[in-house]
Scaffold this motif. Structure first.
Motif, PDB file in Angstrom:
ATOM      1  N   GLY A 101       0.772  -1.235   0.000  1.00 16.63           N
ATOM      2  CA  GLY A 101       0.000   0.000   0.000  1.00 16.63           C
ATOM      3  C   GLY A 101       0.803   1.285   0.000  1.00 16.63           C
ATOM      4  N   PHE A 102       2.038   1.253  -0.524  1.00 23.35           N
ATOM      5  CA  PHE A 102       2.893   2.440  -0.582  1.00 23.35           C
ATOM      6  C   PHE A 102       3.150   3.011   0.823  1.00 23.35           C
ATOM      7  N   THR A 103       3.346   2.097   1.776  1.00 19.24           N
ATOM      8  CA  THR A 103       3.658   2.525   3.136  1.00 19.24           C
ATOM      9  C   THR A 103       5.140   2.865   3.301  1.00 19.24           C
ATOM     10  N   ASP A 104       5.969   2.403   2.394  1.00 19.73           N
ATOM     11  CA  ASP A 104       7.390   2.749   2.423  1.00 19.73           C
ATOM     12  C   ASP A 104       7.549   4.167   1.866  1.00 19.73           C
ATOM     13  N   PRO A 105       8.095   5.104   2.652  1.00 19.82           N
ATOM     14  CA  PRO A 105       8.272   6.472   2.139  1.00 19.82           C
ATOM     15  C   PRO A 105       9.058   6.522   0.833  1.00 19.82           C
ATOM     16  N   GLU A 106       9.985   5.580   0.647  1.00 16.98           N
ATOM     17  CA  GLU A 106      10.741   5.550  -0.607  1.00 16.98           C
ATOM     18  C   GLU A 106       9.862   5.160  -1.786  1.00 16.98           C
ATOM     19  N   VAL A 108       6.722   6.083  -2.104  1.00 19.39           N
ATOM     20  CA  VAL A 108       6.029   7.322  -2.463  1.00 19.39           C
ATOM     21  C   VAL A 108       6.959   8.210  -3.277  1.00 19.39           C
ATOM     22  N   ASP A 109       8.214   8.306  -2.873  1.00 18.31           N
ATOM     23  CA  ASP A 109       9.184   9.090  -3.640  1.00 18.31           C
ATOM     24  C   ASP A 109       9.374   8.510  -5.041  1.00 18.31           C
ATOM     25  N   ALA A 110       9.345   7.175  -5.146  1.00 17.11           N
ATOM     26  CA  ALA A 110       9.563   6.525  -6.441  1.00 17.11           C
ATOM     27  C   ALA A 110       8.465   6.848  -7.436  1.00 17.11           C
ATOM     28  N   VAL A 111       7.233   7.014  -6.961  1.00 16.94           N
ATOM     29  CA  VAL A 111       6.112   7.258  -7.878  1.00 16.94           C
ATOM     30  C   VAL A 111       5.810   8.741  -8.049  1.00 16.94           C
ATOM     31  N   ARG A 112       6.413   9.582  -7.205  1.00 22.13           N
ATOM     32  CA  ARG A 112       6.168  11.018  -7.294  1.00 22.13           C
ATOM     33  C   ARG A 112       6.574  11.534  -8.680  1.00 22.13           C
ATOM     34  N   VAL A 139     -12.598  -4.690  11.382  1.00 18.05           N
ATOM     35  CA  VAL A 139     -11.891  -4.837  10.119  1.00 18.05           C
ATOM     36  C   VAL A 139     -12.336  -3.810   9.087  1.00 18.05           C
ATOM     37  N   LEU A 140     -13.617  -3.460   9.085  1.00 23.53           N
ATOM     38  CA  LEU A 140     -14.106  -2.504   8.087  1.00 23.53           C
ATOM     39  C   LEU A 140     -13.512  -1.119   8.304  1.00 23.53           C
ATOM     40  N   SER A 141     -13.533  -0.661   9.551  1.00 25.72           N
ATOM     41  CA  SER A 141     -13.014   0.677   9.809  1.00 25.72           C
ATOM     42  C   SER A 141     -11.500   0.723   9.681  1.00 25.72           C
ATOM     43  N   GLU A 142     -10.817  -0.349  10.065  1.00 29.06           N
ATOM     44  CA  GLU A 142      -9.356  -0.352   9.990  1.00 29.06           C
ATOM     45  C   GLU A 142      -8.870  -0.417   8.545  1.00 29.06           C
ATOM     46  N   VAL A 143      -9.454  -1.298   7.746  1.00 24.80           N
ATOM     47  CA  VAL A 143      -9.052  -1.384   6.343  1.00 24.80           C
ATOM     48  C   VAL A 143      -9.473  -0.120   5.597  1.00 24.80           C
ATOM     49  N   GLY A 144     -10.718   0.330   5.828  1.00 26.21           N
ATOM     50  CA  GLY A 144     -11.187   1.543   5.176  1.00 26.21           C
ATOM     51  C   GLY A 144     -10.374   2.765   5.559  1.00 26.21           C
ATOM     52  N   GLY A 145     -10.004   2.860   6.842  1.00 27.52           N
ATOM     53  CA  GLY A 145      -9.205   3.986   7.294  1.00 27.52           C
ATOM     54  C   GLY A 145      -7.821   3.979   6.675  1.00 27.52           C
ATOM     55  N   PHE A 146      -7.224   2.786   6.558  1.00 22.69           N
ATOM     56  CA  PHE A 146      -5.911   2.683   5.931  1.00 22.69           C
ATOM     57  C   PHE A 146      -5.961   3.121   4.476  1.00 22.69           C
ATOM     58  N   LEU A 147      -6.928   2.621   3.730  1.00 25.65           N
ATOM     59  CA  LEU A 147      -7.019   2.957   2.307  1.00 25.65           C
ATOM     60  C   LEU A 147      -7.231   4.453   2.111  1.00 25.65           C
ATOM     61  N   ALA A 148      -8.113   5.041   2.920  1.00 22.58           N
ATOM     62  CA  ALA A 148      -8.367   6.480   2.806  1.00 22.58           C
ATOM     63  C   ALA A 148      -7.115   7.284   3.153  1.00 22.58           C
ATOM     64  N   ALA A 149      -6.406   6.855   4.189  1.00 16.29           N
ATOM     65  CA  ALA A 149      -5.197   7.578   4.599  1.00 16.29           C
ATOM     66  C   ALA A 149      -4.110   7.500   3.535  1.00 16.29           C
ATOM     67  N   GLN A 150      -3.959   6.334   2.918  1.00 17.24           N
ATOM     68  CA  GLN A 150      -2.933   6.194   1.882  1.00 17.24           C
ATOM     69  C   GLN A 150      -3.306   6.979   0.629  1.00 17.24           C
ATOM     70  N   GLN A 151      -4.595   7.045   0.346  1.00 15.41           N
ATOM     71  CA  GLN A 151      -5.010   7.873  -0.793  1.00 15.41           C
ATOM     72  C   GLN A 151      -4.658   9.331  -0.523  1.00 15.41           C
ATOM     73  N   THR A 152      -4.936   9.807   0.684  1.00 14.69           N
ATOM     74  CA  THR A 152      -4.605  11.189   1.046  1.00 14.69           C
ATOM     75  C   THR A 152      -3.105  11.426   0.955  1.00 14.69           C
ATOM     76  N   LEU A 153      -2.305  10.449   1.420  1.00 22.92           N
ATOM     77  CA  LEU A 153      -0.849  10.567   1.360  1.00 22.92           C
ATOM     78  C   LEU A 153      -0.370  10.702  -0.080  1.00 22.92           C
ATOM     79  N   LEU A 154      -0.897   9.871  -0.968  1.00 25.46           N
ATOM     80  CA  LEU A 154      -0.472   9.914  -2.364  1.00 25.46           C
ATOM     81  C   LEU A 154      -0.927  11.210  -3.044  1.00 25.46           C
ATOM     82  N   GLU A 155      -2.120  11.662  -2.699  1.00 20.54           N
ATOM     83  CA  GLU A 155      -2.584  12.922  -3.270  1.00 20.54           C
ATOM     84  C   GLU A 155      -1.696  14.078  -2.818  1.00 20.54           C
ATOM     85  N   SER A 156      -1.245  14.021  -1.557  1.00 25.83           N
ATOM     86  CA  SER A 156      -0.365  15.081  -1.053  1.00 25.83           C
ATOM     87  C   SER A 156       1.000  15.047  -1.732  1.00 25.83           C
ATOM     88  N   ALA A 157       1.344  13.896  -2.328  1.00 25.66           N
ATOM     89  CA  ALA A 157       2.594  13.769  -3.076  1.00 25.66           C
ATOM     90  C   ALA A 157       2.407  14.136  -4.542  1.00 25.66           C
TER      91      ALA A 157
END
Length: 260
Positions: A101-106, A108-112, A139-157
């Motif tokens: 899920g692009f949790t490695d900061p590197e 995110v840098d690779a796809v920026r 499981v629903l809130s944890e998986v959903g929260g992770f996906l939403a957070a990673q989407q926000t992270l990628l958008e910020s990149a």
């Protein structure tokens, strides 16, 4: 989305497509059978799988990717290593499919700055140990929260949201009950107008439900694909392209959906 495993140890077809010539023939057959995309994987992420060095992963990927880039459909590369991401993006890969899920900061840098699409998948733990004792408070809130957070992270990149695909990670650190809950509530995991991907083809949850070994899970895979489609899946990652395409044509016709 047709699966092309360039590995010796994938759970379903490990070793079948290691030879580049056979891999290319199989990819072309899946395209002829109706695949809209081809997903190349050069490191098995089945439960218990060991990690493969980046150099070996690239050695498996390069000869097949080079030729498939002109095959007429988008090519996805399934990798969690930033160094592999950088090289396949430079070669022209259309989509990166990261089980971590692009949790490695590197990563995110690779796809920026790239123009490729990105698939963010949820996984609890690592492939080697993820199925030993998966646990969630919700499981629903944890998986959903992770996906939403990673989407926000990628958008910020700087990644446009229309290039991001979300995948709940069926079988990746989840029990049968977790998988079923995620599939039943799939639409609730969508972020905005983004796309959802589901991969359950031939997976062990189908053995738990049907008792069938991996070689006899086509019927279960088709049932799962149609249920996922009904629950909102936009992309289906499958081994059996022709059978899945036929099943979707019938399902879509009866459901009055636009035919592909």
């Amino acid at each position: 989305m047709g699966i092309l495993n360039l590995t010796p140890d994938s759970f379903s077809d490990g070793g079948l497509w290691q030879d580049p010539g056979r891999a290319l023939d199989h990819a072309r057959q899946m395209i002829s059978d109706g695949a809209d995309l081809i997903d190349l994987g050069a490191e098995s992420t089945r439960p218990g799988a060991p990690e493969v060095p980046a150099a070996e992963e690239l050695k498996r990927l390069r000869p097949v990717l080079e030729i498939l880039l002109d095959c007429g459909v988008p090519i996805s590369v399934d990798t969690r290593k930033p160094e592999v991401m950088r090289e396949v993006l430079a070669m022209g890969a259309d989509l990166l499919n990261d089980v971590s899920g692009f949790t490695d900061p590197e990563a995110v840098d690779a796809v920026r700055g790239s123009q490729a699409a990105l698939c963010v998948m949820h996984m609890q733990g690592q492939p080697g140990t993820m199925q030993q004792a998966p646990q969630y408070a919700d499981v629903l809130s944890e998986v959903g929260g992770f996906l939403a957070a990673q989407q926000t992270l990628l958008e910020s990149a700087g990644i446009s949201p229309d290039r991001i695909v979300l995948d709940p990670g069926i079988g990746f650190g989840k029990t049968l009950e977790h998988n079923l809950l995620l599939l039943r509530h799939l639409e609730g995991l969508r972020v905005g107008q983004g796309a959802l991907l589901v991969g359950l083809s031939r997976k062990s949850m189908l053995q738990a439900l049907t008792g069938q070994p991996v070689s006899e899970r086509l019927a279960g895979s088709l049932g799962g694909a149609l249920a996922a489609r009904m629950r909102g899946a936009d992309l289906l990652l499958v081994h059996d392209v022709r059978a899945t395409r036929d099943a979707l044509r019938v399902f879509d016709a009866i459901s009055l959906r636009d035919l592909p």
